[in-house]
Design an enzyme around this catalytic site. Structure first.
Site, PDB file in Angstrom:
ATOM      1  N   TYR A  13      -0.248  -7.226   6.386  1.00 44.81           N
ATOM      2  CA  TYR A  13       0.871  -6.957   7.289  1.00 44.81           C
ATOM      3  C   TYR A  13       0.818  -5.575   7.920  1.00 44.81           C
ATOM      4  O   TYR A  13       0.878  -5.437   9.148  1.00 44.81           O
ATOM      5  CB  TYR A  13       2.191  -7.137   6.543  1.00 44.81           C
ATOM      6  N   LYS A  27       0.269  -4.383  12.150  1.00 45.39           N
ATOM      7  CA  LYS A  27       1.176  -3.663  13.037  1.00 45.39           C
ATOM      8  C   LYS A  27       0.481  -2.435  13.646  1.00 45.39           C
ATOM      9  O   LYS A  27       0.761  -2.072  14.795  1.00 45.39           O
ATOM     10  CB  LYS A  27       2.446  -3.260  12.282  1.00 45.39           C
TER      11      LYS A  27
END
Length: 243
Positions: free
Chosen positions: A166, A170
Site C-alpha cells: 500500500y 501511493k
C-alpha cells in the site's frame, strides 16, 4: 449547451469517495458515482439524491479497460465533457505486508488498482476534461506515500505499520501525478494529490481518527480550485505534504 459542471468520483459508493461526491454535489456539481458493485453504487446514488445531490451511477472497474472505456463513453454521450475527475478508488492489499514475506501477487494487485487504475481512468477521461473550461484532476493519495514522512531527517525509518504494497503504491501514484503535471503544463488542467489523513473507513477497519467528511475536504477543495490555482502539489488540510 448544458453549463452545469460534471464531476466523476471513482470508488464513490462509500467512505471518503461518497463524502467527496456529497461535497461536490452540495457545491452544485452533477456527480458521477463510479463503483464496481451495482447494488452499492445504486444505493449510494439514492442516498446522494435524497440529500439533494444531482447524482448518477457510473459502472466502473478501474482495473478493466473495457469498463473504463464504457464509463467514459457514458459521460461523453450524456454530458459531453467532464469538469472534475477525482481518482479515489483504492485498496490496501490487507494487513500482512512485511517485505520479506510479501505475496507478490498482492503487490501487483494493489499497484494495478492504486496506480495503473488511475492512469487508465485519467487517460480515458482526458478528452472530456479538455472540453471543460476549468478542468481539475485530483488523485487521492496518502501521507504514507510521503518518503519524507516515512524516513527521519538522518535517513532512519520512522515508526508506523509496515505496508510494502500500500504505502509504496501511493509513492508511485505521487510520482505518476508529477509526470501528468509535466505533460499538461501550459494547459488549463490543474492536477494535484490529496491526503485525507487517517480516516475511519472499512479500508483500515475503522481505526482512523478522522471522519470521512473530514477526509473528503481537501479533495473537494482541489477539485474546485479557481483558475490560476496550484498544480503539481500534494496537500492536506494543514497545507502542503512533503514528497
Amino acid at each position: 449547451m448544458d453549463e452545469k459542471r460534471t464531476a466523476l468520483v471513482t470508488g464513490a459508493n462509500k467512505g471518503i469517495g461518497y463524502e467527496i461526491a456529497a461535497g461536490l454535489g452540495a457545491l452544485g456539481y452533477r456527480v458521477g458515482v463510479g463503483a464496481r458493485d451495482e447494488a452499492r453504487r445504486e444505493e449510494a446514488v439514492a442516498g446522494l439524491r435524497e440529500a439533494g445531490v444531482d447524482a448518477f451511477g457510473v459502472p466502473m472497474d478501474v482495473t478493466d479497460d473495457a469498463s473504463v472505456t464504457a464509463a467514459a463513453e457514458l459521460i461523453a454521450e450524456r454530458y459531453g465533457r467532464l469538469d472534475a475527475l477525482v481518482n479515489n478508488a483504492g485498496i490496501t492489499g490487507g494487513p500482512a505486508q512485511q517485505p520479506s514475506t510479501a505475496d507478490l501477487d498482492v503487490i501487483r494487485t494493489v499497484v494495478e488498482t492504486n496506480v495503473i487504475g488511475v492512469v487508465r481512468v485519467t487517460n480515458a477521461l482526458l478528452p472530456l476534461l479538455r472540453r471543460a473550461p476549468s478542468p481539475r484532476i485530483v488523485n487521492v493519495s496518502s501521507g504514507v506515500g510521503s518518503l519524507t514522512r516515512q524516513s527521519g531527517p538522518g535517513g532512519e525509518t520512522t515508526t508506523g505499520p509496515v505496508a510494502v504494497a500500500y504505502a509504496p503504491s501511493k509513492t508511485f501514484l505521487n510520482a505518476v501525478t508529477l509526470q501528468y503535471v509535466k505533460e499538461l503544463a501550459g494547459t488549463n488542467i490543474l492536477i494535484n494529490c490529496a491526503c485525507p489523513g487517517f480516516v475511519a473507513t472499512d479500508l483500515n477497519g475503522f481505526r482512523g481518527v478522522r471522519s470521512p467528511q473530514q477526509g473528503a475536504a481537501t479533495a473537494i477543495r482541489l477539485a474546485t480550485l479557481p483558475d490560476g490555482g496550484p498544480t503539481g502539489g500534494f496537500f492536506e488540510d494543514a497545507g502542503v505534504v512533503p514528497w
